[in-house]
Write a protein that holds these residues in place. Structure first.
Motif, mmCIF file in Angstrom:
data_model
loop_
_atom_site.group_PDB
_atom_site.id
_atom_site.type_symbol
_atom_site.label_atom_id
_atom_site.label_comp_id
_atom_site.label_asym_id
_atom_site.label_seq_id
_atom_site.Cartn_x
_atom_site.Cartn_y
_atom_site.Cartn_z
ATOM 1 N N THR A 21 42.091 50.028 32.047
ATOM 2 C CA THR A 21 43.728 49.718 32.124
ATOM 3 C C THR A 21 43.918 50.237 33.496
ATOM 4 O O THR A 21 44.786 49.358 34.101
ATOM 5 C CB THR A 21 44.384 50.479 30.945
ATOM 6 O OG1 THR A 21 43.837 49.989 30.017
ATOM 7 C CG2 THR A 21 45.912 50.071 31.022
ATOM 8 N N SER A 30 43.843 41.080 34.454
ATOM 9 C CA SER A 30 43.906 41.750 32.733
ATOM 10 C C SER A 30 42.957 42.774 32.806
ATOM 11 O O SER A 30 41.860 42.792 33.421
ATOM 12 C CB SER A 30 43.791 40.438 32.112
ATOM 13 O OG SER A 30 42.661 40.049 32.013
ATOM 14 N N ARG A 31 43.354 43.526 31.661
ATOM 15 C CA ARG A 31 42.329 44.352 31.250
ATOM 16 C C ARG A 31 41.023 43.773 30.820
ATOM 17 O O ARG A 31 39.955 44.304 30.941
ATOM 18 C CB ARG A 31 42.873 45.422 29.962
ATOM 19 C CG ARG A 31 42.036 46.484 29.470
ATOM 20 C CD ARG A 31 42.701 46.978 28.125
ATOM 21 N NE ARG A 31 41.902 48.298 27.935
ATOM 22 C CZ ARG A 31 40.774 48.443 27.318
ATOM 23 N NH1 ARG A 31 40.229 47.256 26.964
ATOM 24 N NH2 ARG A 31 39.982 49.526 27.067
ATOM 25 N N SER A 32 41.176 42.609 30.017
ATOM 26 C CA SER A 32 39.887 41.890 29.578
ATOM 27 C C SER A 32 39.052 41.404 30.894
ATOM 28 O O SER A 32 37.686 41.481 30.607
ATOM 29 C CB SER A 32 40.461 40.983 28.609
ATOM 30 O OG SER A 32 40.961 39.987 29.123
#
Length: 139
Positions: A21, A30-32
């Motif tokens: 994060t 994004s985190r993903s």
């Protein structure tokens, strides 16, 4: 490897305990997306592991870059000689007047001077310039 991968690697090198994060926030992805990039960097062998760097209690680390100028030979020849010094952390062949840039972390100024003197006395070396690291920033 694009600029995002390079930034992720730099962040993890500076602090391997950063959360995905936090890395995502700092690289503005994004985190993903960051999770997938880290997974791919690990799978391809770019990231080979995560390690703790342990300092000796009260150890003072002196950091410096040495510009190495030599006659004859190739960078690879001098890189092999640099392996004899545990204080040498990185050797870079660079463009321009300088033949090689060497990054050193020594326990003291005295040890830095010893290493520099030994490098300066290597056959073919005719000049060594020292640049002390005053402050580091993680990018």
């Amino acid at each position: 490897m694009d600029k995002f991968d390079q930034r992720i690697i730099a962040l993890l090198c500076a602090d391997a305990r950063l959360t995905v994060t936090e890395v995502a926030r700092q690289v503005n992805l994004s985190r993903s997306a960051v999770s997938e990039r880290i997974r791919q960097l690990e799978a391809s062998g770019v990231i080979q592991g995560y390690h703790a760097r342990i300092a000796e209690p009260d150890a003072v680390v002196v950091k410096a870059y040495l510009e190495l100028f030599y006659k004859g030979g190739r960078c690879e020849h001098y890189v092999e000689r640099m392996r004899a010094f545990p204080e040498v952390r990185r050797c870079s062949g660079i463009s321009g007047e300088t033949d090689m840039l060497i990054y050193i972390e020594a326990a003291s100024m005295e040890r830095l001077a010893e290493v520099r003197g030994e490098i300066e006395n290597l056959p073919g070396v005719f000049k060594v310039k020292t640049h002390m690291v005053v402050k580091d920033w993680v990018m």
